[in-house]
Motif scaffolding. Structure first.
Motif, PDB file in Angstrom:
ATOM      1  N   PHE A  34      15.145   1.055  -8.796  1.00  0.00           N
ATOM      2  CA  PHE A  34      14.263   1.141  -7.638  1.00  0.00           C
ATOM      3  C   PHE A  34      13.397  -0.116  -7.550  1.00  0.00           C
ATOM      4  CE2 PHE A  34      15.184   5.529  -6.713  1.00  0.00           C
ATOM      5  CZ  PHE A  34      15.564   6.050  -7.936  1.00  0.00           C
ATOM      6  N   TYR A  36       9.929  -1.698  -5.840  1.00  0.00           N
ATOM      7  CA  TYR A  36       8.658  -1.379  -5.213  1.00  0.00           C
ATOM      8  C   TYR A  36       7.927  -2.680  -4.879  1.00  0.00           C
ATOM      9  CZ  TYR A  36       9.316   3.293  -7.246  1.00  0.00           C
ATOM     10  OH  TYR A  36       9.809   4.518  -7.595  1.00  0.00           O
ATOM     11  N   GLN A  38       3.871  -4.076  -4.126  1.00  0.00           N
ATOM     12  CA  GLN A  38       2.460  -3.738  -4.236  1.00  0.00           C
ATOM     13  C   GLN A  38       1.620  -4.872  -3.682  1.00  0.00           C
ATOM     14  OE1 GLN A  38       0.780  -3.532  -8.201  1.00  0.00           O
ATOM     15  NE2 GLN A  38      -0.636  -1.915  -7.611  1.00  0.00           N
ATOM     16  N   GLN A  42      -3.692  -2.299  -3.788  1.00  0.00           N
ATOM     17  CA  GLN A  42      -3.084  -1.168  -3.110  1.00  0.00           C
ATOM     18  C   GLN A  42      -2.070  -0.491  -4.030  1.00  0.00           C
ATOM     19  OE1 GLN A  42      -1.701  -1.712   0.879  1.00  0.00           O
ATOM     20  NE2 GLN A  42      -3.263  -3.233   1.365  1.00  0.00           N
ATOM     21  N   SER A  43      -1.522   0.590  -3.547  1.00  0.00           N
ATOM     22  CA  SER A  43      -0.560   1.339  -4.354  1.00  0.00           C
ATOM     23  C   SER A  43       0.821   0.716  -4.240  1.00  0.00           C
ATOM     24  CB  SER A  43      -0.534   2.792  -3.893  1.00  0.00           C
ATOM     25  OG  SER A  43       0.228   3.569  -4.777  1.00  0.00           O
ATOM     26  N   LEU A  44       1.741   1.315  -4.952  1.00  0.00           N
ATOM     27  CA  LEU A  44       3.120   0.842  -4.922  1.00  0.00           C
ATOM     28  C   LEU A  44       3.885   1.585  -3.843  1.00  0.00           C
ATOM     29  CD1 LEU A  44       2.109   0.716  -8.068  1.00  0.00           C
ATOM     30  CD2 LEU A  44       4.465   0.038  -8.415  1.00  0.00           C
ATOM     31  N   LEU A  46       7.698   2.203  -2.299  1.00  0.00           N
ATOM     32  CA  LEU A  46       9.123   2.060  -2.554  1.00  0.00           C
ATOM     33  C   LEU A  46       9.760   1.274  -1.418  1.00  0.00           C
ATOM     34  CD1 LEU A  46      11.598   2.868  -4.302  1.00  0.00           C
ATOM     35  CD2 LEU A  46      11.844   4.843  -2.795  1.00  0.00           C
ATOM     36  N   PHE A  91       3.408  -8.452  -5.077  1.00  0.00           N
ATOM     37  CA  PHE A  91       3.870  -8.117  -6.421  1.00  0.00           C
ATOM     38  C   PHE A  91       5.064  -7.193  -6.263  1.00  0.00           C
ATOM     39  CE2 PHE A  91       3.517  -7.819 -10.866  1.00  0.00           C
ATOM     40  CZ  PHE A  91       3.543  -6.501 -11.294  1.00  0.00           C
ATOM     41  N   ILE A  93       8.045  -4.985  -8.180  1.00  0.00           N
ATOM     42  CA  ILE A  93       8.310  -4.389  -9.484  1.00  0.00           C
ATOM     43  C   ILE A  93       9.489  -3.436  -9.381  1.00  0.00           C
ATOM     44  CG2 ILE A  93       6.653  -2.496  -9.184  1.00  0.00           C
ATOM     45  CD1 ILE A  93       5.918  -2.917 -12.188  1.00  0.00           C
ATOM     46  N   GLU A 109       8.223  -5.684 -15.814  1.00  0.00           N
ATOM     47  CA  GLU A 109       6.873  -6.237 -15.917  1.00  0.00           C
ATOM     48  C   GLU A 109       6.319  -6.655 -14.560  1.00  0.00           C
ATOM     49  OE1 GLU A 109       9.394  -7.993 -19.356  1.00  0.00           O
ATOM     50  OE2 GLU A 109       9.653  -7.458 -17.232  1.00  0.00           O
ATOM     51  N   GLY A 110       7.191  -6.715 -13.571  1.00  0.00           N
ATOM     52  CA  GLY A 110       6.746  -7.118 -12.247  1.00  0.00           C
ATOM     53  C   GLY A 110       6.882  -8.602 -12.013  1.00  0.00           C
ATOM     54  N   TRP A 112       5.294 -11.717  -9.493  1.00  0.00           N
ATOM     55  CA  TRP A 112       4.341 -12.153  -8.475  1.00  0.00           C
ATOM     56  C   TRP A 112       5.002 -13.233  -7.629  1.00  0.00           C
ATOM     57  CZ3 TRP A 112      -0.205  -9.770  -7.661  1.00  0.00           C
ATOM     58  CH2 TRP A 112      -0.741  -9.005  -8.700  1.00  0.00           C
TER      59      TRP A 112
ATOM     60  N   GLU B  42      -0.940  -7.184 -14.682  1.00  0.00           N
ATOM     61  CA  GLU B  42       0.246  -6.721 -15.405  1.00  0.00           C
ATOM     62  C   GLU B  42       1.018  -5.679 -14.613  1.00  0.00           C
ATOM     63  OE1 GLU B  42      -1.872  -7.204 -19.810  1.00  0.00           O
ATOM     64  OE2 GLU B  42      -0.603  -5.475 -19.376  1.00  0.00           O
ATOM     65  N   GLY B  43       2.160  -5.280 -15.171  1.00  0.00           N
ATOM     66  CA  GLY B  43       2.970  -4.246 -14.548  1.00  0.00           C
ATOM     67  C   GLY B  43       2.459  -2.864 -14.910  1.00  0.00           C
ATOM     68  N   LEU B  44       3.309  -1.874 -14.702  1.00  0.00           N
ATOM     69  CA  LEU B  44       2.923  -0.482 -14.946  1.00  0.00           C
ATOM     70  C   LEU B  44       3.363  -0.025 -16.325  1.00  0.00           C
ATOM     71  CD1 LEU B  44       2.592  -0.513 -11.841  1.00  0.00           C
ATOM     72  CD2 LEU B  44       3.305   1.860 -11.872  1.00  0.00           C
ATOM     73  N   PHE B  89      -2.567   5.307 -11.780  1.00  0.00           N
ATOM     74  CA  PHE B  89      -1.756   5.846 -10.699  1.00  0.00           C
ATOM     75  C   PHE B  89      -1.156   7.184 -11.115  1.00  0.00           C
ATOM     76  CE2 PHE B  89      -1.639   2.344  -7.755  1.00  0.00           C
ATOM     77  CZ  PHE B  89      -1.790   1.213  -8.536  1.00  0.00           C
ATOM     78  N   LEU B 104       9.938   7.363  -7.330  1.00  0.00           N
ATOM     79  CA  LEU B 104       8.568   7.808  -7.525  1.00  0.00           C
ATOM     80  C   LEU B 104       7.741   7.681  -6.252  1.00  0.00           C
ATOM     81  CD1 LEU B 104       7.938   6.202 -11.013  1.00  0.00           C
ATOM     82  CD2 LEU B 104       7.752   8.632 -10.502  1.00  0.00           C
ATOM     83  N   PHE B 106       3.813   7.452  -5.360  1.00  0.00           N
ATOM     84  CA  PHE B 106       2.568   7.131  -6.043  1.00  0.00           C
ATOM     85  C   PHE B 106       1.354   7.546  -5.218  1.00  0.00           C
ATOM     86  CE2 PHE B 106       3.706   4.611  -9.708  1.00  0.00           C
ATOM     87  CZ  PHE B 106       4.998   4.202  -9.422  1.00  0.00           C
ATOM     88  N   GLY B 107       0.305   7.893  -5.932  1.00  0.00           N
ATOM     89  CA  GLY B 107      -0.992   8.015  -5.305  1.00  0.00           C
ATOM     90  C   GLY B 107      -1.551   6.624  -5.037  1.00  0.00           C
ATOM     91  N   GLN B 108      -2.697   6.572  -4.419  1.00  0.00           N
ATOM     92  CA  GLN B 108      -3.252   5.295  -3.993  1.00  0.00           C
ATOM     93  C   GLN B 108      -3.851   4.483  -5.133  1.00  0.00           C
ATOM     94  OE1 GLN B 108      -4.169   8.452  -3.254  1.00  0.00           O
ATOM     95  NE2 GLN B 108      -6.156   8.482  -2.262  1.00  0.00           N
ATOM     96  N   GLY B 109      -3.986   5.093  -6.289  1.00  0.00           N
ATOM     97  CA  GLY B 109      -4.545   4.376  -7.432  1.00  0.00           C
ATOM     98  C   GLY B 109      -6.054   4.520  -7.498  1.00  0.00           C
TER      99      GLY B 109
END
Lengths: 116, 116
Positions: A34, A36, A38, A42-44, A46, A91, A93, A109-110, A112, B42-44, B89, B104, B106-109
């Protein structure tokens, strides 16, 4: 333990060029991955589901011709941002649930991306 | 569809204070629930998870209990540290074992800042 590796971690490109981001599962197979996105603070969200051996499934509002996804093997998915523009700066990920393993989801790790 | 709602932030606490970050959800199907943490730049990282009702996920002093009756998965920690400062998150996925598993929502964080 299982690891998902994403490369590059940071990239700067000029407007109009294309950038490829790799997502690789290092010690497990992932039929599905998947992607995503960001935005800052803000949130991630999809973007798309990458399916090994078939076309990716894009979420509503995501341009499939702009964000090309290729899942060529059970351990590698790539996201190519084509004709990048500054608004594509974000970002990115990836995540991967190991094939056959429930309730386990690993994130890269994402990456940028900055488009100048 | 699926959705996740987190309490609005940011949250600012003193070291050793008690932390609660609320998370509620709606889901089509039986969800698995997760808390992820993202440190600056960083990532998640997966913090904890729960896959069925009344399960309690725990890690590094953080806990969350899967409450089906209230559709909630609140994150708690008895005594926070400065090093816990990050974005948290809440997330869910459904269709365990199915082809869309791992997708997934996600919530807004919630931004947590802990002061010495």
């Amino acid at each position: 333990g299982a690891v998902v590796s994403q490369h590059p971690s940071r990239v700067i490109c000029k407007s109009g060029t294309s950038v490829k981001i790799e997502c690789r599962s290092l010690d497990f197979q992932a039929t599905t991955m998947f992607w995503y996105r960001q935005f800052p603070k803000q949130s991630l969200m999809l973007m798309a589901t990458s399916n090994e051996g078939s076309k990716a499934t894009y979420e509503q509002g995501v341009e499939k011709d702009k964000f090309l996804i290729n899942h060529a093997s059970l351990t590698l998915s790539t996201l190519t941002v084509t004709s990048a523009h500054p608004e594509d700066s974000s970002f990115y990920i990836c995540s991967a649930p190991p094939t056959g393993a429930v309730n386990t989801i690993y994130f890269g790790e994402g990456s940028w991306l900055t488009v100048v | 569809g699926n959705s996740v709602t987190q309490m609005e932030g940011p949250v600012t606490l003193s070291e050793e204070a008690f932390l609660t970050i609320n998370c509620t959800y709606t889901a089509t199907g039986y969800p698995s629930l997760f808390w992820y943490v993202q440190y600056p730049g960083e990532g998640l990282q997966l913090l904890l998870k729960a896959t069925k009702a009344d399960d309690k996920g725990s890690n590094k002093g953080f806990e969350a209990t899967y409450r089906k009756e209230t559709t909630s998965f609140h994150l708690e920690k008895g005594s926070v540290q400065v090093s816990d400062s990050a974005v948290y998150f809440c997330a869910l996925t459904t269709n365990a074992g199915g082809t869309s598993y791992g997708k997934l929502t996600f919530g807004q964080g919630t931004i947590l800042t802990v002061h010495p």
